[in-house]
Design a protein around this motif. Structure first.
Motif, PDB file in Angstrom:
ATOM      1  N   ASP A  39      -5.672   2.509   8.555  1.00 60.70           N
ATOM      2  CA  ASP A  39      -6.424   1.662   7.625  1.00 60.70           C
ATOM      3  C   ASP A  39      -5.429   0.814   6.854  1.00 60.70           C
ATOM      4  O   ASP A  39      -4.277   1.202   6.652  1.00 60.70           O
ATOM      5  CB  ASP A  39      -7.327   2.481   6.697  1.00 60.70           C
ATOM      6  CG  ASP A  39      -6.606   3.168   5.554  1.00 60.70           C
ATOM      7  OD1 ASP A  39      -5.967   2.476   4.728  1.00 60.70           O
ATOM      8  OD2 ASP A  39      -6.668   4.403   5.456  1.00 60.70           O
ATOM      9  N   LYS A  79     -11.300   1.458   9.819  1.00 66.93           N
ATOM     10  CA  LYS A  79     -10.475   2.346  10.642  1.00 66.93           C
ATOM     11  C   LYS A  79     -10.252   1.709  11.997  1.00 66.93           C
ATOM     12  O   LYS A  79     -11.201   1.257  12.648  1.00 66.93           O
ATOM     13  CB  LYS A  79     -11.145   3.707  10.824  1.00 66.93           C
ATOM     14  CG  LYS A  79     -11.242   4.547   9.575  1.00 66.93           C
ATOM     15  CD  LYS A  79     -11.847   5.923   9.891  1.00 66.93           C
ATOM     16  CE  LYS A  79     -11.916   6.794   8.648  1.00 66.93           C
ATOM     17  NZ  LYS A  79     -12.475   8.142   8.952  1.00 66.93           N
ATOM     18  N   HIS A  94      -8.992  -2.283   0.608  1.00 67.77           N
ATOM     19  CA  HIS A  94      -8.053  -2.446   1.717  1.00 67.77           C
ATOM     20  C   HIS A  94      -7.525  -3.873   1.744  1.00 67.77           C
ATOM     21  O   HIS A  94      -6.319  -4.105   1.873  1.00 67.77           O
ATOM     22  CB  HIS A  94      -8.752  -2.139   3.041  1.00 67.77           C
ATOM     23  CG  HIS A  94      -9.038  -0.688   3.260  1.00 67.77           C
ATOM     24  ND1 HIS A  94      -9.552  -0.201   4.443  1.00 67.77           N
ATOM     25  CD2 HIS A  94      -8.887   0.392   2.456  1.00 67.77           C
ATOM     26  CE1 HIS A  94      -9.702   1.105   4.366  1.00 67.77           C
ATOM     27  NE2 HIS A  94      -9.308   1.487   3.157  1.00 67.77           N
TER      28      HIS A  94
END
Length: 353
Positions: A39, A79, A94
């Motif tokens: 990630d 992911k 992220h």
């Protein structure tokens, strides 16, 4: 200069820890979790650690991975394994953390040419993030594969997003491409993080919700010291580190080192050093770190050593030793924290709906 904290960890030990991160890097540049997926957030944290330790080649290989896997909307899949999305939604935290990684690289290496190369990636990522901000100011945690924003925001995630926006603003100024909309988004988000806990889904059993508003820089001063003191007895296991969750006898290395960084940012050096020394029981002979320790069963849990834990150790060592130009990146995250709402705060608008 590779960081060292005298009496706790040597420069040679830090180098071996960085090598343990490089050793698990995939051929395509991704740095995976122990179970094999990558990630963007944990990947960036690992790149920052490699950069601190002077392992420039694997770090730059990892930045290439970010370039290749960024999607047109500026996000990355939650992911990825072998370049295939296992979870396709894009998380706001992220995307935002890529700005922290690129700004950190510039602070450590001084390589402005590389920062300019990465600038379109950062710009796309932070535009994606700002597009998920609500009228009140929180930033929801994801946009799903169909383009739908999540109906809720996470305190830990938004705290990290706040740091990403501030780093993005600093990078924009350095590269003469100012982005006032990111600064305004950070102002609103910081206010909500300080003053509106009701804006976030309750995850208070997780230690990250306790210290992340401090770590990310939104909360500073007396409010930050009070926040840390209020829950110290809940989450800190003396001599071992800090709990991942309040209701399990389980300390984790990454969370412990992140709290070290938060304490360092507040100038609480004595407790930061003590906690950093306490968590060293998780160190393996090869320089890697166990993810956690279940201290009732007296077993490592999960039974794995994680690159992201090793990365947190290196970043904490750098902060405590002031060894590189990036050592203050968490301290400086709070330099814009304010005690009042920004102009045009959307709180009253939301309250009146």
């Amino acid at each position: 200069m590779i960081p060292a904290v005298p009496g706790v960890i040597s420069a040679e030990q830090v180098r071996r820890t960085a090598e343990s991160i490089a050793a698990v890097q995939d051929a395509d540049g991704g740095i995976p979790w122990p179970e094999g997926h990558v990630d963007a957030w944990n990947h960036v944290e690992c790149l920052m650690a490699l950069t601190v330790a002077g392992l420039r080649a694997p770090a730059r290989k990892g930045f290439d991975w970010l370039v290749r896997h960024q999607r047109p909307d500026g996000s990355w899949p939650m992911k990825l394994r072998d370049g295939v999305a296992l979870e396709a939604g894009g998380e706001s935290n992220h995307a935002a953390y890529v700005a922290v990684g690129v700004w950190h690289d510039l602070l450590v290496t001084g390589d402005e040419t590389f920062a300019r190369t990465m600038w379109p990636v950062v710009a796309g990522a932070l535009d994606f993030v700002v597009g998920l901000q609500t009228r009140r100011g929180e930033i929801v945690w994801e946009r799903d594969i169909h383009g739908n924003p999540a109906p809720y925001a996470l305190l830990t995630g938004c705290s990290s997003v706040y740091q990403g926006l501030r780093c993005g603003v600093a990078l924009a100024e350095r590269l003469d491409d100012p982005r006032p909309e990111w600064e305004l988004a950070a102002d609103h988000l910081g206010h909500v993080l300080r003053e509106h806990p009701e804006a976030f889904t309750d995850k208070s059993r997780f230690s990250m919700d306790w210290y992340y508003p401090v770590l990310g820089g939104a909360v500073r001063g007396s409010q930050a010291h009070q926040r840390i003191d209020d829950e110290w007895g809940v989450f800190v296991a003396p001599g071992l580190g800090i709990l991942c969750v309040s209701d399990q006898p389980w300390v984790t290395g990454a969370e412990s080192c992140e709290l070290v960084l938060a304490l360092d940012a507040l100038g609480d050096r004595d407790r930061a050093l003590e906690l950093f020394a306490d968590m060293q029981h998780l160190r393996h002979d090869d320089g890697s770190y166990w993810t956690g320790w279940q201290f009732v069963n007296e077993k490592h849990f999960p039974h794995e050593r994680s690159a992201y834990t090793a990365a947190a150790v290196i970043l904490a060592a750098d902060a405590l030793s002031n060894s590189t130009g990036g050592a203050s990146i968490f301290r400086n995250a709070g330099q814009h924290a304010a005690d009042r709402a920004p102009t045009g705060c959307g709180c009253q608008q939301v309250a009146s709906l």
